[in-house]
Design a protein around this motif. Structure first.
Motif, PDB file in Angstrom:
ATOM      1  N   UNK A   1       0.884  -1.158   0.000  1.00 36.64           N
ATOM      2  CA  UNK A   1       0.000   0.000   0.000  1.00 36.64           C
ATOM      3  C   UNK A   1       0.923   1.209   0.000  1.00 36.64           C
ATOM      4  N   UNK A   2       0.946   1.913  -1.127  1.00 40.86           N
ATOM      5  CA  UNK A   2       1.803   3.091  -1.238  1.00 40.86           C
ATOM      6  C   UNK A   2       1.002   4.350  -0.921  1.00 40.86           C
ATOM      7  N   UNK A   3       1.609   5.220  -0.142  1.00 38.90           N
ATOM      8  CA  UNK A   3       0.971   6.504   0.145  1.00 38.90           C
ATOM      9  C   UNK A   3       1.589   7.543  -0.778  1.00 38.90           C
ATOM     10  N   UNK A   4       0.753   8.185  -1.568  1.00 43.32           N
ATOM     11  CA  UNK A   4       1.233   9.170  -2.533  1.00 43.32           C
ATOM     12  C   UNK A   4       1.448  10.528  -1.857  1.00 43.32           C
TER      13      UNK A   4
ATOM     14  N   UNK B   1      -3.221  10.175  -0.959  1.00 40.48           N
ATOM     15  CA  UNK B   1      -4.017   9.087  -1.540  1.00 40.48           C
ATOM     16  C   UNK B   1      -3.183   7.802  -1.502  1.00 40.48           C
ATOM     17  N   UNK B   2      -3.862   6.681  -1.716  1.00 41.05           N
ATOM     18  CA  UNK B   2      -3.180   5.397  -1.620  1.00 41.05           C
ATOM     19  C   UNK B   2      -3.257   4.604  -2.925  1.00 41.05           C
ATOM     20  N   UNK B   3      -2.193   3.895  -3.205  1.00 42.21           N
ATOM     21  CA  UNK B   3      -2.117   3.040  -4.386  1.00 42.21           C
ATOM     22  C   UNK B   3      -1.752   1.634  -3.933  1.00 42.21           C
ATOM     23  N   UNK B   4      -2.446   0.638  -4.459  1.00 43.77           N
ATOM     24  CA  UNK B   4      -2.096  -0.743  -4.110  1.00 43.77           C
ATOM     25  C   UNK B   4      -1.436  -1.454  -5.275  1.00 43.77           C
TER      26      UNK B   4
ATOM     27  N   UNK C   1      -0.193  -3.800 -11.110  1.00 40.84           N
ATOM     28  CA  UNK C   1      -0.164  -2.404 -10.645  1.00 40.84           C
ATOM     29  C   UNK C   1      -1.456  -1.649 -10.960  1.00 40.84           C
ATOM     30  N   UNK C   2      -1.641  -0.564 -10.242  1.00 38.12           N
ATOM     31  CA  UNK C   2      -2.847   0.250 -10.364  1.00 38.12           C
ATOM     32  C   UNK C   2      -2.617   1.432 -11.291  1.00 38.12           C
ATOM     33  N   UNK C   3      -3.703   1.899 -11.892  1.00 41.23           N
ATOM     34  CA  UNK C   3      -3.601   3.054 -12.786  1.00 41.23           C
ATOM     35  C   UNK C   3      -4.438   4.234 -12.297  1.00 41.23           C
TER      36      UNK C   3
ATOM     37  N   UNK D   1      -4.432  -3.845 -11.495  1.00 39.62           N
ATOM     38  CA  UNK D   1      -4.720  -3.448 -10.120  1.00 39.62           C
ATOM     39  C   UNK D   1      -5.931  -2.524 -10.110  1.00 39.62           C
ATOM     40  N   UNK D   2      -5.897  -1.531  -9.239  1.00 40.24           N
ATOM     41  CA  UNK D   2      -7.038  -0.623  -9.168  1.00 40.24           C
ATOM     42  C   UNK D   2      -7.100   0.261 -10.405  1.00 40.24           C
ATOM     43  N   UNK D   3      -8.329   0.509 -10.846  1.00 41.78           N
ATOM     44  CA  UNK D   3      -8.528   1.476 -11.919  1.00 41.78           C
ATOM     45  C   UNK D   3      -8.726   0.863 -13.286  1.00 41.78           C
ATOM     46  N   UNK D   4      -9.211   1.700 -14.202  1.00 38.30           N
ATOM     47  CA  UNK D   4      -9.408   1.294 -15.596  1.00 38.30           C
ATOM     48  C   UNK D   4      -8.325   1.999 -16.422  1.00 38.30           C
ATOM     49  N   UNK D   5      -7.320   1.238 -16.880  1.00 43.98           N
ATOM     50  CA  UNK D   5      -6.183   1.872 -17.576  1.00 43.98           C
ATOM     51  C   UNK D   5      -6.605   2.759 -18.745  1.00 43.98           C
ATOM     52  N   UNK D   6      -7.604   2.335 -19.487  1.00 47.11           N
ATOM     53  CA  UNK D   6      -7.953   3.120 -20.678  1.00 47.11           C
ATOM     54  C   UNK D   6      -8.809   4.344 -20.342  1.00 47.11           C
TER      55      UNK D   6
END
Ligand code: SAH
Length: 340
Positions: A80-83, A87-90, A104-106, A155-160
């Motif tokens: 869990x990265x803290x930006x 905000x957080x990115x997993x 990875x998350x986008x 990961x999290x998010x919709x890349x496109x």
């Protein structure tokens, strides 16, 4: 406001250096340091003090903090990265015989609203920048000491839905002066944004495109994936066929098996007929339960697989990694982790 220097492509960085009266190779040196995970310009020992000062006036180097690290009994690691903005990115690192994969998350959160997915609960908070997408690779390599050989944008998010940043990221991560990860080792997964898939086909990157199909008729697909109301199955399959024609690449379809929803024999038949004659592979993912969804996986996912194979479709059931740390497909969820 200073710009994160990792958000620039090599071309943009080169332009900056040339504009500052520096030779082109300085851009390469700087780019290469960034991809090694330096946390300050001071660490760039082959650049002059004056240049480093100049760089730090215009740019900053993003350094996400590892807010949490969980290691699964199967060796899978979830970060869990803290930006910089809180905000957080997993991200998830998986070890296979053939190498190390990073999932990875986008985006922070997601707007697509798929009913079975945890990342979309609460919507999208923001897009990740190209540098922040890259940081997940850089800092996971730095922390584990392992070289990441494969990347999946799953990961999290919709890349496109974060198209420009994702394209910049792909160019940078593939660059020979940076991490140099081959396009053939990168998979991009989408819920089916047809207009963007058409654009991606034009870029002609030899990455693997994965399509989250998950249903074989519009009624079911629209129920579980709202994106289907915008681009239905016929439009999606048509665009994937064009993608294959244009790029010559085999496409993979993800199909999340949900008991009683899309795992019947007739679904396997519908799927086989949709994919007939296509250069593709089907990845079956027994749905991972997310408290809110109420969905459960079928008792025997192999039955669906065998039926598909009998019908001439190339299919495998995805091995589940990291389920004990909620790192399995669809379980990444910022809010949940934030509370802990
Ligand atoms: N937005 C992209 C990438 C996100 S997730 C996409 O939709 O493809 C990567 C894959 O995990 C997608 O196929 C997604 O549908 C699937 N997934 C999401 N939640 C899941 C769950 N609870 N169980 C199994 N797979 C899931």
């Amino acid at each position: 406001m200073p710009v994160n220097i990792k958000d620039l492509t090599m071309d943009e960085l080169t332009e900056y250096f040339l504009g500052a009266g520096e030779p082109k190779f300085r851009a390469k040196q700087c780019f290469s340091w960034l991809h090694k995970g330096v946390t300050s310009f001071d660490e760039m020992t082959n650049l002059s003090k004056k240049l480093k000062e100049k760089l730090s006036e215009s740019f900053f180097i993003s350094v996400p903090e590892i807010a949490r690290k969980q290691v699964s009994s199967d060796g899978t690691i979830k970060y869990l990265y803290k930006n910089f903005d809180g905000t957080f990115t997993e991200s998830v690192i998986m070890q296979y015989h053939h190498g190390v994969s990073a999932c990875i998350s986008t985006q922070v959160g997601c707007n697509m609203g798929c009913k079975f997915c945890a990342s979309t609960i609460g919507g999208k908070e923001r897009d990740l920048t190209a540098g922040e997408i890259l940081d997940q690779i850089i800092f996971s390599e730095k922390d584990t000491g392992m070289r990441i050989s494969n990347i999946v944008l799953m990961g999290m998010g919709e890349p496109l839905d974060n198209y420009d940043n994702v394209i910049k990221f792909l160019k940078n991560v593939n660059h020979p002066d940076g991490l140099n990860i081959g396009y053939r080792h990168i998979s991009l997964s989408t819920c089916g944004l047809v207009d963007k898939i058409n654009r991606l086909a034009e870029e002609n990157f030899p990455i693997t495109l994965s399509i989250s199909l998950h249903a074989t008729n519009d009624k079911t697909r629209s129920e579980i994936m709202p994106v289907n109301k915008k681009y239905n199955i016929e439009q999606l399959i048509g665009c994937v066929k064009n993608y294959i024609k244009k790029t010559g690449r085999r496409v993979s379809f993800e199909y999340t098996l949900i008991s009683g929803v899309n795992d019947k024999e007739e679904n396997a038949r519908e799927l086989a007929s949709l994919l007939k004659g296509m250069l593709c592979h089907v990845n079956l993912i027994p749905v991972n339960s997310v408290a809110e969804s109420g969905f459960s996986k079928p008792e025997n996912p192999n039955r669906f697989k065998e039926l598909l194979i009998k019908l001439g479709v190339n299919a495998t059931v995805r091995r589940e990694l990291g389920s004990d740390i909620d790192a399995a497909c669809g379980q990444l969820r910022r809010k949940n982790t934030q509370k802990n």
